[in-house]
Design an enzyme around this catalytic site. Sequence first.
Site, PDB file in Angstrom:
ATOM      1  N   ASP A  33     -31.307 112.985  56.773  1.00 48.69           N
ATOM      2  CA  ASP A  33     -30.950 114.080  57.200  1.00 48.69           C
ATOM      3  C   ASP A  33     -31.665 115.019  57.959  1.00 48.69           C
ATOM      4  O   ASP A  33     -31.207 115.716  59.112  1.00 48.69           O
ATOM      5  CB  ASP A  33     -30.479 115.353  55.962  1.00 48.69           C
ATOM      6  CG  ASP A  33     -29.311 114.531  55.007  1.00 48.69           C
ATOM      7  OD1 ASP A  33     -28.249 114.890  55.021  1.00 48.69           O
ATOM      8  OD2 ASP A  33     -29.714 113.571  54.307  1.00 48.69           O
ATOM      9  N   TYR A  80     -31.002 119.896  40.634  1.00 48.77           N
ATOM     10  CA  TYR A  80     -30.582 118.600  41.179  1.00 48.77           C
ATOM     11  C   TYR A  80     -31.119 117.572  40.417  1.00 48.77           C
ATOM     12  O   TYR A  80     -32.147 117.738  39.635  1.00 48.77           O
ATOM     13  CB  TYR A  80     -31.055 118.410  42.468  1.00 48.77           C
ATOM     14  CG  TYR A  80     -30.894 116.920  43.105  1.00 48.77           C
ATOM     15  CD1 TYR A  80     -29.740 116.829  43.929  1.00 48.77           C
ATOM     16  CD2 TYR A  80     -31.847 116.104  43.019  1.00 48.77           C
ATOM     17  CE1 TYR A  80     -29.396 115.543  44.408  1.00 48.77           C
ATOM     18  CE2 TYR A  80     -31.433 114.778  43.767  1.00 48.77           C
ATOM     19  CZ  TYR A  80     -30.107 114.732  44.256  1.00 48.77           C
ATOM     20  OH  TYR A  80     -29.821 113.183  44.418  1.00 48.77           O
ATOM     21  N   ASP A 155     -24.470 105.375  49.750  1.00 47.59           N
ATOM     22  CA  ASP A 155     -24.802 105.262  48.344  1.00 47.59           C
ATOM     23  C   ASP A 155     -23.962 104.354  47.715  1.00 47.59           C
ATOM     24  O   ASP A 155     -24.157 103.249  46.947  1.00 47.59           O
ATOM     25  CB  ASP A 155     -24.859 106.710  47.600  1.00 47.59           C
ATOM     26  CG  ASP A 155     -25.790 107.570  48.076  1.00 47.59           C
ATOM     27  OD1 ASP A 155     -26.323 107.247  49.147  1.00 47.59           O
ATOM     28  OD2 ASP A 155     -26.049 108.828  47.641  1.00 47.59           O
ATOM     29  N   TYR A 331     -16.574 109.411  49.139  1.00 48.53           N
ATOM     30  CA  TYR A 331     -17.987 109.274  49.720  1.00 48.53           C
ATOM     31  C   TYR A 331     -18.007 108.215  50.765  1.00 48.53           C
ATOM     32  O   TYR A 331     -17.332 108.285  51.686  1.00 48.53           O
ATOM     33  CB  TYR A 331     -18.682 108.954  48.283  1.00 48.53           C
ATOM     34  CG  TYR A 331     -20.230 109.525  48.570  1.00 48.53           C
ATOM     35  CD1 TYR A 331     -20.131 111.026  49.161  1.00 48.53           C
ATOM     36  CD2 TYR A 331     -21.406 109.140  48.151  1.00 48.53           C
ATOM     37  CE1 TYR A 331     -21.493 111.661  48.860  1.00 48.53           C
ATOM     38  CE2 TYR A 331     -22.528 109.676  48.148  1.00 48.53           C
ATOM     39  CZ  TYR A 331     -22.686 111.039  48.629  1.00 48.53           C
ATOM     40  OH  TYR A 331     -23.940 111.605  48.908  1.00 48.53           O
ATOM     41  N   GLU A 375     -18.851 117.707  54.868  1.00 48.58           N
ATOM     42  CA  GLU A 375     -19.785 116.530  54.748  1.00 48.58           C
ATOM     43  C   GLU A 375     -19.226 115.320  55.414  1.00 48.58           C
ATOM     44  O   GLU A 375     -19.850 114.513  55.908  1.00 48.58           O
ATOM     45  CB  GLU A 375     -20.111 116.385  53.291  1.00 48.58           C
ATOM     46  CG  GLU A 375     -21.191 115.319  52.929  1.00 48.58           C
ATOM     47  CD  GLU A 375     -21.574 115.363  51.272  1.00 48.58           C
ATOM     48  OE1 GLU A 375     -22.335 114.643  50.761  1.00 48.58           O
ATOM     49  OE2 GLU A 375     -20.740 116.023  50.648  1.00 48.58           O
TER      50      GLU A 375
END
Length: 405
Positions: A33, A80, A155, A331, A375
């Site tokens: 990122d 997190y 992922d 995702y 996203e």
Amino acid sequence: MDVTRAAAVLAGNWLGSSTVPSRSLYPHQWSWDSAFIAIGLRHQAPERARRELRTLFAAQWPDGRVPHIVFDPGTPPEAYFPGPAFWRAGRTSGIVQPPVHARAVLAVHEAAPDRGFLATLYPKLRAWHEYLRGSRDAGGHGLAAIVHPWESGMDNSPAWDEPLARVTPSSGFVRRDLAHGTEADRPSDADYGRYVRLAADYRDSDYRDFGDFVVEDPGFNALLADGELALAEIAEELGLPSEEHRESAARIAKALQDTLWDNGFFFARDVRTGALTRQHTCAGLLPLLLPDLAVAPALLATATGPRFGLGRVHGIPSYDLTAPDFDPARYWRGPSWSNVGWLLHRALHHHGEHALATRLRTDLLTTAVATDFAEYCDPLTGAGHGTRSFSWTAALAVDLLAQPA
């Protein structure tokens, strides 16, 4: 598109020395990122772009690896999972992400030349690539292996389903991501349990052993080869020998084609079984980044064909549109991501597909604004999914706006 909206996203996600992908869902610094974020920041705040990358590489491990997360000490531990207590690696995680950093360092320098910046980061980038080319060549083919799905950056890609099937999921942990994201948009509980098991086993080996999941990913290795080409340019800028980097890129490109290419596509390979995983995912398109790719015409035909619909859908679907388990919302099992679109925009120009690149650029910018810099998005409808005000979506929109159409 007014660049001020994208710039406001990056300003809002700035912590002072790095940028979080999202204030809620991803409240720390993520490796790839930050590279994409720096590529956007270079146009408006080059010193921030340089600091972004310096901060990341300040957390580099002695063996050369660049960790996938650098934890912010000011963020509560419960924000997190898995956090620093899980990884037991100080202020970082113990796994990595795709090596897009050399390309980002070169891009930042090109926008705002700073030889001191290059001279500081060149040896760090070199050590990073040497770690991947050496310690991670698990298959002996000259390709870097990933040891966790998170290392691919993609992922829950369907390409990981087969090698993940032999991993026994962990239980008894609390997923923090579902407090900030819609369950239908996120990886399943079973997948997440396997991610935690793999991470714990790797941690318990002191981050050395290859476990049950060992995969040669075409996207990861294409980015490593592209990074070697960027390192060659950085070396030349510094007056250093560059041929070794070009030779390394050529070796990786050859290994990709010799090992992972079959029937018009690049597939991942399960090192444990030696078998290719036959799912068509966007990672298999990323070798188009390599300008001398011999099989580019065939791969472009796949990209523009029914599996990915490049030029006819929004962005680049992360998974085969024709697959029975394609999911436009979950995702990496179907949605389009702006970083993959940005990479393919570069790749199309490499191979003379300028009109298609322009069409993709227009779509990426339009979709970014329409979804409030989501996203990721549904490739069929353009609807936004995941978190909003996502940093790399905003940063790469800034970069695309700065480029000629």
